[in-house]
Design an enzyme around this catalytic site. Structure first.
Site, PDB file in Angstrom:
ATOM      1  N   HIS A 128       0.849  -1.196   0.000  1.00 10.92           N
ATOM      2  CA  HIS A 128       0.000   0.000   0.000  1.00 10.92           C
ATOM      3  C   HIS A 128       0.880   1.239   0.000  1.00 10.92           C
ATOM      4  O   HIS A 128       1.933   1.242   0.628  1.00 10.92           O
ATOM      5  CB  HIS A 128      -0.928   0.009   1.225  1.00 10.92           C
ATOM      6  CG  HIS A 128      -2.081   0.939   1.063  1.00 10.92           C
ATOM      7  ND1 HIS A 128      -2.001   2.282   1.370  1.00 10.92           N
ATOM      8  CD2 HIS A 128      -3.319   0.731   0.574  1.00 10.92           C
ATOM      9  CE1 HIS A 128      -3.157   2.849   1.090  1.00 10.92           C
ATOM     10  NE2 HIS A 128      -3.977   1.941   0.597  1.00 10.92           N
TER      11      HIS A 128
ATOM     12  N   GLU B 189      -7.820  -5.316  -0.190  1.00 15.41           N
ATOM     13  CA  GLU B 189      -8.421  -6.117  -1.254  1.00 15.41           C
ATOM     14  C   GLU B 189      -8.324  -7.619  -0.981  1.00 15.41           C
ATOM     15  O   GLU B 189      -9.118  -8.405  -1.496  1.00 15.41           O
ATOM     16  CB  GLU B 189      -7.768  -5.773  -2.595  1.00 15.41           C
ATOM     17  CG  GLU B 189      -7.690  -4.270  -2.813  1.00 15.41           C
ATOM     18  CD  GLU B 189      -8.465  -3.792  -3.996  1.00 15.41           C
ATOM     19  OE1 GLU B 189      -8.735  -4.597  -4.881  1.00 15.41           O
ATOM     20  OE2 GLU B 189      -8.812  -2.603  -4.033  1.00 15.41           O
TER      21      GLU B 189
HETATM   22  C1  LIG Z   1      -0.634  -0.869  -4.026  1.00 16.44           C
HETATM   23  C2  LIG Z   1       0.702  -0.571  -4.684  1.00 16.44           C
HETATM   24  C3  LIG Z   1       0.473  -0.030  -6.089  1.00 16.44           C
HETATM   25  C4  LIG Z   1       1.428   0.510  -3.847  1.00 16.44           C
HETATM   26  O1  LIG Z   1       2.577   0.779  -4.508  1.00 16.44           O
HETATM   27  P1  LIG Z   1       3.647   1.905  -4.100  1.00 16.44           P
HETATM   28  O2  LIG Z   1       3.459   2.407  -2.748  1.00 16.44           O
HETATM   29  O3  LIG Z   1       3.648   2.895  -5.192  1.00 16.44           O
HETATM   30  O4  LIG Z   1       4.933   1.081  -4.026  1.00 16.44           O
HETATM   31  P2  LIG Z   1       5.808   0.694  -5.249  1.00 16.44           P
HETATM   32  O5  LIG Z   1       4.954   0.314  -6.403  1.00 16.44           O
HETATM   33  O6  LIG Z   1       6.796   1.790  -5.443  1.00 16.44           O
HETATM   34  O7  LIG Z   1       6.528  -0.579  -4.669  1.00 16.44           O
HETATM   35  C5  LIG Z   1       7.663  -0.523  -3.824  1.00 16.44           C
HETATM   36  C6  LIG Z   1       8.426  -1.819  -3.999  1.00 16.44           C
HETATM   37  O8  LIG Z   1       7.699  -2.887  -3.407  1.00 16.44           O
HETATM   38  C7  LIG Z   1       7.355  -3.864  -4.383  1.00 16.44           C
HETATM   39  N1  LIG Z   1       5.966  -4.245  -4.223  1.00 16.44           N
HETATM   40  C8  LIG Z   1       4.952  -3.459  -3.804  1.00 16.44           C
HETATM   41  N2  LIG Z   1       3.820  -4.154  -3.768  1.00 16.44           N
HETATM   42  C9  LIG Z   1       4.114  -5.392  -4.198  1.00 16.44           C
HETATM   43  C10 LIG Z   1       3.344  -6.538  -4.413  1.00 16.44           C
HETATM   44  N3  LIG Z   1       2.026  -6.552  -4.169  1.00 16.44           N
HETATM   45  N4  LIG Z   1       3.956  -7.649  -4.882  1.00 16.44           N
HETATM   46  C11 LIG Z   1       5.276  -7.630  -5.126  1.00 16.44           C
HETATM   47  N5  LIG Z   1       6.061  -6.563  -4.944  1.00 16.44           N
HETATM   48  C12 LIG Z   1       5.476  -5.461  -4.487  1.00 16.44           C
HETATM   49  C13 LIG Z   1       7.524  -3.206  -5.729  1.00 16.44           C
HETATM   50  O9  LIG Z   1       7.886  -4.137  -6.707  1.00 16.44           O
HETATM   51  C14 LIG Z   1       8.596  -2.180  -5.485  1.00 16.44           C
HETATM   52  O10 LIG Z   1       9.827  -2.800  -5.651  1.00 16.44           O
HETATM   53  P3  LIG Z   1      10.845  -2.190  -6.729  1.00 16.44           P
HETATM   54  O11 LIG Z   1      11.269  -0.878  -6.117  1.00 16.44           O
HETATM   55  O12 LIG Z   1      11.901  -3.223  -6.823  1.00 16.44           O
HETATM   56  O13 LIG Z   1      10.083  -2.000  -7.999  1.00 16.44           O
HETATM   57  C15 LIG Z   1       1.568  -1.849  -4.759  1.00 16.44           C
HETATM   58  O14 LIG Z   1       1.830  -2.297  -3.463  1.00 16.44           O
HETATM   59  C16 LIG Z   1       0.942  -2.957  -5.605  1.00 16.44           C
HETATM   60  O15 LIG Z   1       1.142  -2.962  -6.820  1.00 16.44           O
HETATM   61  N6  LIG Z   1       0.156  -3.898  -4.986  1.00 16.44           N
HETATM   62  C17 LIG Z   1      -0.507  -4.934  -5.722  1.00 16.44           C
HETATM   63  C18 LIG Z   1      -1.842  -4.456  -6.282  1.00 16.44           C
HETATM   64  C19 LIG Z   1      -2.903  -4.281  -5.213  1.00 16.44           C
HETATM   65  O16 LIG Z   1      -3.071  -5.094  -4.322  1.00 16.44           O
HETATM   66  N7  LIG Z   1      -3.634  -3.170  -5.335  1.00 16.44           N
HETATM   67  C20 LIG Z   1      -4.687  -2.816  -4.405  1.00 16.44           C
HETATM   68  C21 LIG Z   1      -4.244  -1.655  -3.574  1.00 16.44           C
HETATM   69  S1  LIG Z   1      -5.384  -1.313  -2.239  1.00 16.44           S
END
Ligand SMILES: CC(C)(COP(=O)(O)OP(=O)(O)OC[C@H]1O[C@@H](n2cnc3c(N)ncnc32)[C@H](O)[C@@H]1OP(=O)(O)O)[C@@H](O)C(=O)NCCC(=O)NCCS
Length: 378
Positions: free
Chosen positions: A261, A323
């Protein structure tokens, strides 16, 4: 870059873009507040109309105000025969594309005009009427027919669940869905809420603002994850396979749906609440879901630890997000997985509507800067 040039923040991370009294997410402490009240307590004890009233009025309603508001939402939530035909034609295909188009079509059919320089009471009614229609819209998109007759006085949550399952819900199922719909109603300046406010800030009609919210929510990084969470359970298949499956996915560079998140650095309180609901339901998925949760958290922790060593800096601890347990709860009450995102929209549309009203009440056009990375002419 000169000293006066504002700094760039990818994804606007850490940037405060508006003031709101509607909700507050404390990502460090794992707390969610709706207008001065603990959102989890509200979700466990109140109706959706009570919490909606709270967002609108800044206080919980009296018993009379509650029943009056409930009746108003029920009346406003009905679609005209012409609107039913319009929405029914959109049946089929990707549910959120259809929902987005239906909301836009209804706003067009009602002849919504840009709000700027208009009587704001009228605009306010447009917002409430459009948001109130969400349960009927999802039902018509699913069946292609006018909504089935329900008990008079059925609330927003009951009309929704009745409409998508085709039968009067049990008290337990209704409570589970109402809890979910309240929990996800608003959540600070998330991407779709921001999109709605940006559109509203231009003076555009409120239908355009809400449609922007739906379009933004449809991405898997925002609201599209709970369906894929069930796909993940299917792919994992058995408790023993959870860890090997997660390791293989991470090795292939894939994201695991239902984890991570942007704001929470500790457990998401909505997720903890929905886990309690799922445990109470005690359905056939529960054991697998618990095993998948713990095995995937362990796999993600190992990966993040390895990345911290390689990068020589602290990296985020990833937790389960809302989720994950949403998927278990909604499946148990009989909502088909392809409608999970529509269910999320039926909740969040209330937050979008209230943010649009708040934006309009104290408007400033959103117009951030960009950092030019191209070359300059000679
Ligand atoms: C929700 C989300 C977009 C938040 O992302 P964010 O705060 O912008 O964090 P980032 O996308 O920058 O991720 C940070 C790191 O953690 C990793 N990471 C984050 N969520 C992850 C996940 N669900 N699975 C695997 N790796 C994950 C990313 O790969 C990233 O690593 P990197 O720097 O090597 O690329 C992200 O956690 C995600 O994609 N989750 C899966 C989708 C999901 O469940 N969405 C519903 C949200 S309520």
């Amino acid at each position: 870059m000169s000293e006066s040039t504002p700094s760039f923040a990818a994804g606007l991370e850490g940037v405060i873009a508006c003031k709101t009294r509607l909700s507050h997410v404390d990502g460090e402490a794992g707390k969610l507040v709706f207008n001065g009240h603990n959102a989890i307590t509200l979700a466990e004890n109140n109706t959706i109309e009570e919490v909606w009233f709270l967002l609108r009025e800044g206080r919980l309603p009296t018993a009379e105000e509650h029943s009056a508001f409930r009746a108003r939402v029920e009346t406003l939530g009905q679609l005209s025969p012409q609107e039913v035909r319009l929405v029914a034609r959109l049946k089929g295909g990707e549910p959120l594309s259809a929902f987005r188009t239906a909301i836009s079509a209804i706003a067009k059919n009602r002849n919504f005009k840009p709000w700027l320089n208009r009587d704001l009471k009228e605009v306010d009614n447009e917002v409430l009427a459009l948001c109130s229609a969400a349960p009927a819209v999802v039902e018509v998109l699913r069946t292609g027919r006018k909504p089935i007759r329900k008990l008079r006085n059925a609330g927003y949550a009951e009309r929704y669940l009745w409409g998508v399952t085709g039968k009067k819900p049990s008290a337990d199922n209704l409570h589970a869905v109402e809890t979910y719909l309240i929990l996800t109603m608003d959540h600070g300046l998330n991407a779709s809420t921001f999109a709605s406010r940006v559109t509203a800030s231009t003076g555009a009609d409120v239908g355009a603002a809400i449609t922007s919210g739906v379009g933004t929510l449809s991405g898997p990084l925002h609201g599209g994850a709970p369906g894929p969470v069930l796909d993940m359970f299917d792919a994992v298949g058995s408790v023993d396979n959870a860890r090997p499956w997660a390791d293989a996915q991470l090795a292939a560079g894939r994201r695991l749906m239902g984890f991570g998140h942007r704001i929470y650095r500790t457990d998401d309180p909505r997720s903890l609440c929905l886990k309690r609901v799922a445990e109470k339901q005690n359905g056939p998925r529960i054991e697998l879901a618990k095993a998948v949760e713990s095995q995937i958290l362990a796999a993600l922790a190992d990966r993040q630890k390895a990345r911290a060593t390689t990068l020589n800096k602290p990296v985020r601890t990833l937790r389960v997000n809302v989720e994950f347990w949403t998927a278990v709860v909604l499946e148990h009450v009989g909502i088909p997985r392809e409608l999970f995102s529509s269910t999320f929209c039926t909740s969040r549309i209330i937050g979008w509507g209230e943010h649009v009203r708040e934006q309009i009440a104290d408007n400033k056009l959103y117009r951030p800067l960009s950092q030019y990375t191209g070359s300059m002419p000679e």
